[in-house]
Design a protein around this motif. Structure first.
Motif, PDB file in Angstrom:
ATOM      1  N   CYS A  45      -7.169   7.070   2.589  1.00 32.87           N
ATOM      2  CA  CYS A  45      -6.435   5.996   1.923  1.00 32.87           C
ATOM      3  C   CYS A  45      -5.559   6.602   0.833  1.00 32.87           C
ATOM      4  CB  CYS A  45      -7.399   4.965   1.341  1.00 32.87           C
ATOM      5  SG  CYS A  45      -8.364   5.566  -0.067  1.00 32.87           S
ATOM      6  N   THR A  66      -5.530   1.680  -1.441  1.00 31.27           N
ATOM      7  CA  THR A  66      -5.255   0.961  -0.204  1.00 31.27           C
ATOM      8  C   THR A  66      -6.492   0.986   0.686  1.00 31.27           C
ATOM      9  OG1 THR A  66      -4.511   2.882   1.085  1.00 31.27           O
ATOM     10  CG2 THR A  66      -2.845   1.739  -0.280  1.00 31.27           C
ATOM     11  N   SER A  67      -6.467   0.168   1.721  1.00 27.55           N
ATOM     12  CA  SER A  67      -7.487   0.302   2.747  1.00 27.55           C
ATOM     13  C   SER A  67      -7.114   1.514   3.605  1.00 27.55           C
ATOM     14  CB  SER A  67      -7.597  -0.979   3.573  1.00 27.55           C
ATOM     15  OG  SER A  67      -6.362  -1.329   4.126  1.00 27.55           O
ATOM     16  N   THR A  85      -1.752   0.095   6.986  1.00 22.17           N
ATOM     17  CA  THR A  85      -3.201   0.220   6.879  1.00 22.17           C
ATOM     18  C   THR A  85      -3.867  -0.581   8.000  1.00 22.17           C
ATOM     19  OG1 THR A  85      -3.513  -1.708   5.454  1.00 22.17           O
ATOM     20  CG2 THR A  85      -3.025   0.409   4.366  1.00 22.17           C
TER      21      THR A  85
END
Length: 111
Positions: A45, A66-67, A85
């Motif tokens: 990530c 972020t994912s 993502t």
């Protein structure tokens, strides 16, 4: 002062890289623009400061993670990286924390 007034005032204080990226058409809705980005190899990530969060979850300049990254592609101008993502978000990478972060991300995502 209304929320939209706050956004206009805040947008004037965006980093110049974000302002430039926001002028471009990436061909999709952008979730946010990230600066000073670090690639987290353990979680696959990114961590960085977010601007223009389309989902209004974060303050401008707030540090976010972020994912998990699904894919990354350079924009046609070559200056920005568009990252998708697994949760469906799309982020534009406007600046990296260091050159090593760029290399680590590129190496890992192109394996």
């Amino acid at each position: 002062m209304s929320e939209s007034d706050d956004q206009v005032l805040s947008a004037s204080s965006f980093p110049s890289e974000v302002v430039e990226a926001m002028k471009l058409d990436f061909g999709c809705m952008i979730t946010g623009y990230l600066c000073d980005v670090v690639f987290d190899i353990d979680w696959i990530c990114l961590r960085g400061k977010i601007y223009a969060d389309a989902k209004c979850r974060f303050d401008y300049g707030q540090l976010v993670r972020t994912s998990m990254i699904r894919a990354a592609e350079e924009h046609s101008c070559g200056s920005f990286l568009l990252v998708r993502t697994y949760s469906g978000s799309r982020y534009v990478i406007c600046s990296w924390h260091s050159d090593e972060e760029v290399q680590a991300c590129a190496t890992h995502l192109h394996e």
